[in-house]
Scaffold this motif. Structure first.
Motif, short mmCIF file in Angstrom:
data_model
loop_
_atom_site.label_atom_id
_atom_site.label_comp_id
_atom_site.label_asym_id
_atom_site.label_seq_id
_atom_site.Cartn_x
_atom_site.Cartn_y
_atom_site.Cartn_z
N ALA A 86 -5.44 -4.94 -20.41
CA ALA A 86 -4.80 -3.91 -19.59
C ALA A 86 -3.29 -4.05 -19.70
O ALA A 86 -2.78 -5.06 -20.16
N VAL A 113 -6.74 2.88 -12.15
CA VAL A 113 -6.83 2.46 -13.55
C VAL A 113 -7.17 3.66 -14.42
O VAL A 113 -8.15 4.36 -14.17
N SER A 163 -10.70 -5.41 -12.90
CA SER A 163 -9.71 -5.30 -13.97
C SER A 163 -8.30 -5.15 -13.43
O SER A 163 -7.34 -5.41 -14.14
N THR A 210 -2.51 0.84 -13.46
CA THR A 210 -2.64 0.11 -14.73
C THR A 210 -3.36 0.98 -15.74
O THR A 210 -3.99 1.98 -15.39
N HIS A 212 -6.03 0.64 -19.17
CA HIS A 212 -7.05 -0.32 -19.59
C HIS A 212 -7.75 0.12 -20.87
O HIS A 212 -8.19 1.26 -20.97
#
Length: 332
Positions: A86, A113, A163, A210, A212
């Motif tokens: 990530a 994400v 994650s 984030t 990923h």
């Protein structure tokens, strides 16, 4: 961050944490656990990121065990988990920490994400089926196809994705961290469920962003191994967290559905052993039956769930004795 034979991705992520994240470097302890990669990863990581605290696991502890090992070295009030495949947005840390500072009843923050290019959803919300299968709502959908209230509205959720998530460090330790028996998959669902049952909130914060490469760490692993872990760990999560009344109703059906998924996935003729379908040549009864790995995975998952049952009741006792909420209303 946990690394297992993914040094290229891990180095990219570690460098992004130091160069792109807007947070004081002296207040951000970066810990990377190498899960006994055995391929020179530890040496490469130490050379490429000398300012990162590298912890070498004695064996492959999985995602759950690797994260727990890293937390044992953490000195901060908040622990953050980030997949090695990530990359964090500039405000990933700052936005999550702000929520924890402002809202004392929030025990964990679930990050938003997206995929690596920011075009499709990886995680914006977590759901749970009545038979215990956790899932990520809108996963794989184009960002433009998801309504703004689902994409960009902060809200309470059942769980965040491992994650990219933040947890109060003392609380994480109090709960025993991730369940290491899971190895990987569902440890985040289980943690979020346990937090909720104890009265803590898990808050989705879209500003904590984030990107990923989904399952980059699973490259080269047969899908059957993933199905096996998903099925086994889902059953364990149900067993630990459902109330007595709900578990009595749900577990038998969940086990039956796991078998049905095995026959469907393996394209098995479930009626092949009916007595009325005896072959004319009785020797055919002794012929081997082909069974796909994907079908076998689900059968073995049930077997190994049963294998876990001796220690699971103690975990269940702890979780149920700490319960202050019913099963979350966002379970489906």
């Amino acid at each position: 961050m946990v690394n297992y034979r993914g040094a290229d991705d891990t180095i990219t992520c570690l460098r992004a944490l130091r160069s792109e994240v807007d947070y004081p470097a002296d207040r951000l302890q970066v810990i990377c656990v190498d899960n006994a990669s055995g391929d020179g990863s530890a040496e490469r990581l130490r050379e490429a990121a000398p300012d990162v605290e590298l912890v070498e696991a004695p064996e492959n502890l999985g995602f759950a065990g690797g994260c727990n090992l890293g937390v044992r070295h953490a000195r901060g009030e908040v622990v953050a988990f980030l997949n090695n495949d990530a990359r964090p947005d500039r405000d990933w840390v700052r936005a999550a920490v702000a929520v924890l500072r402002a809202e004392p009843t929030v025990g964990a923050v679930a990050s938003k994400v997206l995929d690596w290019e920011g075009r499709t959803v990886d995680f914006v919300d977590g759901g749970l089926t009545w038979f215990g299968m956790g899932y990520k709502r809108h996963a794989g959908q184009p960002v433009d196809a998801v309504s703004p209230d689902q994409l960009d509205a902060p809200r309470d959720v059942l769980f965040g994705t491992g994650s990219a998530m933040f947890v109060r460090a003392e609380l994480f330790r109090e709960l025993g961290g991730f369940d290491e028996r899971y190895f990987m998959f569902y440890e985040d669902v289980d943690l979020g469920w346990r937090l909720n049952l104890r009265g803590w909130r898990v808050r989705y914060e879209p500003r904590s962003l984030t990107f990923h490469r989904h399952h980059g760490s699973m490259g080269g692993v047969h899908s059957a191994r993933e199905f096996y872990l998903l099925e086994r760990n889902a059953l364990a999560t149900l067993y630990k967290n459902l109330s007595d009344e709900s578990l009595a109703k749900v577990l038998p059906a969940a086990l039956a559905l796991a078998v049905r998924r095995a026959t469907a996935r393996g394209e098995l003729d479930a009626t092949q052993l009916e007595i009325t379908r005896r072959p004319a040549d009785r020797s055919e009864d002794d012929a081997p039956v082909a069974l796909s790995r994907d079908a076998l995975a689900r059968v073995l998952a049930i077997d190994q769930f049963v294998e876990l049952l001796p220690p699971l009741p103690e975990s269940r006792r702890v979780d149920q004795s700490s319960r202050v909420r019913t099963t979350p209303t966002w379970s489906r």
